[in-house]
Design a protein around this motif. Structure first.
Motif, mmCIF file in Angstrom:
data_model
loop_
_atom_site.group_PDB
_atom_site.id
_atom_site.type_symbol
_atom_site.label_atom_id
_atom_site.label_comp_id
_atom_site.label_asym_id
_atom_site.label_seq_id
_atom_site.Cartn_x
_atom_site.Cartn_y
_atom_site.Cartn_z
ATOM 1 N N ASP A 211 -2.364 14.867 -1.841
ATOM 2 C CA ASP A 211 -2.193 15.189 -0.492
ATOM 3 C C ASP A 211 -3.641 14.702 0.123
ATOM 4 O O ASP A 211 -3.322 13.947 1.077
ATOM 5 C CB ASP A 211 -1.897 16.404 -0.188
ATOM 6 C CG ASP A 211 -0.503 16.797 -0.591
ATOM 7 O OD1 ASP A 211 0.405 16.095 -0.748
ATOM 8 O OD2 ASP A 211 -0.026 17.972 -0.746
ATOM 9 N N VAL A 212 -4.710 15.440 -0.275
ATOM 10 C CA VAL A 212 -5.886 14.920 0.327
ATOM 11 C C VAL A 212 -6.969 14.738 -0.906
ATOM 12 O O VAL A 212 -6.858 15.865 -1.954
ATOM 13 C CB VAL A 212 -6.177 16.044 1.355
ATOM 14 C CG1 VAL A 212 -7.817 15.540 1.821
ATOM 15 C CG2 VAL A 212 -5.384 16.045 2.776
ATOM 16 N N LEU A 213 -7.770 13.683 -0.937
ATOM 17 C CA LEU A 213 -8.753 13.656 -1.941
ATOM 18 C C LEU A 213 -9.845 13.439 -1.258
ATOM 19 O O LEU A 213 -9.954 12.281 -0.300
ATOM 20 C CB LEU A 213 -8.240 12.634 -2.890
ATOM 21 C CG LEU A 213 -9.355 12.269 -3.946
ATOM 22 C CD1 LEU A 213 -8.309 11.728 -5.174
ATOM 23 C CD2 LEU A 213 -10.405 11.559 -3.687
ATOM 24 N N GLN B 79 -2.740 19.027 6.846
ATOM 25 C CA GLN B 79 -3.657 17.936 6.617
ATOM 26 C C GLN B 79 -4.795 17.577 7.440
ATOM 27 O O GLN B 79 -5.913 17.282 6.792
ATOM 28 C CB GLN B 79 -3.003 16.708 6.309
ATOM 29 C CG GLN B 79 -3.529 15.449 5.785
ATOM 30 C CD GLN B 79 -2.487 14.395 5.712
ATOM 31 O OE1 GLN B 79 -2.166 13.768 6.946
ATOM 32 N NE2 GLN B 79 -2.149 13.926 4.555
ATOM 33 N N ARG B 80 -4.581 17.638 8.910
ATOM 34 C CA ARG B 80 -5.505 17.179 9.631
ATOM 35 C C ARG B 80 -6.652 18.232 9.708
ATOM 36 O O ARG B 80 -8.010 17.897 9.717
ATOM 37 C CB ARG B 80 -4.959 17.134 11.099
ATOM 38 C CG ARG B 80 -6.117 16.993 12.116
ATOM 39 C CD ARG B 80 -5.859 17.040 13.686
ATOM 40 N NE ARG B 80 -4.700 15.876 13.761
ATOM 41 C CZ ARG B 80 -4.095 15.860 14.957
ATOM 42 N NH1 ARG B 80 -4.297 16.626 15.782
ATOM 43 N NH2 ARG B 80 -3.343 14.677 15.047
ATOM 44 N N LEU C 254 0.774 -1.291 0.103
ATOM 45 C CA LEU C 254 -0.074 -0.028 0.047
ATOM 46 C C LEU C 254 0.785 1.194 -0.183
ATOM 47 O O LEU C 254 1.973 1.320 0.561
ATOM 48 C CB LEU C 254 -0.776 0.145 1.373
ATOM 49 C CG LEU C 254 -1.964 -1.076 1.318
ATOM 50 C CD1 LEU C 254 -2.587 -1.023 2.576
ATOM 51 C CD2 LEU C 254 -3.019 -0.771 0.266
ATOM 52 N N PRO C 255 0.330 2.235 -0.605
ATOM 53 C CA PRO C 255 1.265 3.498 -0.808
ATOM 54 C C PRO C 255 0.778 3.931 0.924
ATOM 55 O O PRO C 255 0.018 3.998 1.370
ATOM 56 C CB PRO C 255 0.321 4.438 -1.382
ATOM 57 C CG PRO C 255 -0.863 3.871 -1.922
ATOM 58 C CD PRO C 255 -0.789 2.413 -1.466
ATOM 59 N N PRO C 256 2.192 4.721 1.627
ATOM 60 C CA PRO C 256 1.783 5.212 2.923
ATOM 61 C C PRO C 256 0.909 6.299 2.993
ATOM 62 O O PRO C 256 0.737 6.974 2.123
ATOM 63 C CB PRO C 256 3.262 5.342 3.395
ATOM 64 C CG PRO C 256 3.934 5.879 2.034
ATOM 65 C CD PRO C 256 3.301 4.776 0.953
ATOM 66 N N ILE C 257 0.454 6.160 4.038
ATOM 67 C CA ILE C 257 -0.494 7.570 4.403
ATOM 68 C C ILE C 257 0.212 8.704 4.716
ATOM 69 O O ILE C 257 0.135 9.719 4.596
ATOM 70 C CB ILE C 257 -1.548 7.102 5.459
ATOM 71 C CG1 ILE C 257 -2.563 6.114 4.990
ATOM 72 C CG2 ILE C 257 -2.168 8.354 5.896
ATOM 73 C CD1 ILE C 257 -3.504 5.566 5.885
ATOM 74 N N SER C 258 1.415 8.318 5.506
ATOM 75 C CA SER C 258 2.540 9.309 5.578
ATOM 76 C C SER C 258 3.798 8.368 5.554
ATOM 77 O O SER C 258 3.853 7.384 6.075
ATOM 78 C CB SER C 258 2.418 9.811 7.210
ATOM 79 O OG SER C 258 3.506 10.819 7.368
ATOM 80 N N ASP C 259 4.698 9.060 4.709
ATOM 81 C CA ASP C 259 5.813 8.556 4.269
ATOM 82 C C ASP C 259 7.295 9.064 5.118
ATOM 83 O O ASP C 259 8.212 8.796 4.507
ATOM 84 C CB ASP C 259 6.081 8.288 2.831
ATOM 85 C CG ASP C 259 6.146 9.509 2.033
ATOM 86 O OD1 ASP C 259 6.120 10.521 2.598
ATOM 87 O OD2 ASP C 259 6.109 9.580 0.908
ATOM 88 N N PHE D 84 -9.306 10.879 1.906
ATOM 89 C CA PHE D 84 -8.269 9.984 1.854
ATOM 90 C C PHE D 84 -6.990 10.884 1.796
ATOM 91 O O PHE D 84 -6.906 11.959 1.296
ATOM 92 C CB PHE D 84 -8.231 9.068 0.475
ATOM 93 C CG PHE D 84 -9.406 8.108 0.306
ATOM 94 C CD1 PHE D 84 -9.034 6.962 0.389
ATOM 95 C CD2 PHE D 84 -10.715 8.813 -0.017
ATOM 96 C CE1 PHE D 84 -10.366 6.000 0.267
ATOM 97 C CE2 PHE D 84 -11.695 7.714 -0.346
ATOM 98 C CZ PHE D 84 -11.534 6.364 -0.013
ATOM 99 N N ALA D 85 -5.993 10.404 2.359
ATOM 100 C CA ALA D 85 -4.681 11.030 2.363
ATOM 101 C C ALA D 85 -3.766 10.006 1.489
ATOM 102 O O ALA D 85 -3.700 9.105 1.265
ATOM 103 C CB ALA D 85 -4.009 11.217 3.921
#
Length: 153
Positions: free
Chosen positions: A48-50, A20-21, A4-9, A36-37
């Motif tokens: 970044d955010v969808l 983002q929050r 999975l692509p990380p939510i935060s990398d 979704f992030a």
């Protein structure tokens, strides 16, 4: 299960994570969007955010945490092809005048956010919307599965 692509990398600054929050809280609480992030898009970039609205509308928010962050990003315009509305989001201390007047603008911190300038509505084609919705459904389900079953211990 595929990686999975990380939510935060680890590339996101503390400021970007706070913005983002606030953006996600704004979209969820004010507009009833599911968010979704760090969403990978077909052209290789990540949103970044969808957010997906109650009528299936798709908004992408590109977070810029500093002037240099904005100045070095030359590919933000590519997100328009995958959203009905596109916004930049910034922390309160960043001057909003640096952002193009043609795009939406959100200010956010770790608690909340506000739309400073609305985005033009540029509706997606039906085929692109369907493909993106399928991708989001699978991404969301995979992220939940990874939380429920992180794999061999």
């Amino acid at each position: 299960m595929a990686d999975l692509p990380p939510i935060s990398d680890g590339r996101q600054s503390a400021t970007a994570l706070r913005v983002q929050r606030g953006v996600m809280r704004l979209l969820r609480e004010t507009y009833d969007f599911a968010c979704f992030a760090e969403v990978p898009l077909p052209h290789g970039r990540r949103a970044d955010v969808l957010g997906v609205g109650p009528k299936g509308e798709i908004w992408i928010v590109e977070i810029k945490s500093s002037l240099i962050d904005f100045q070095t990003d030359k590919k933000w315009h590519l997100y328009r092809d995958y959203s009905d509305r596109f916004f930049f989001a910034k922390p309160p201390e960043l001057d909003g005048a640096i952002f193009p007047q043609s795009e939406g603008l959100i200010v956010a911190d770790g608690h909340d956010g506000a739309v400073l300038r609305d985005s033009p509505d540029t509706p997606l084609t039906g085929a692109r919307r369907k493909a993106l919705m399928l991708k989001l459904a699978r991404l969301g389900a995979d992220r939940i599965h990874a939380l429920m079953d992180p794999g061999p211990q």
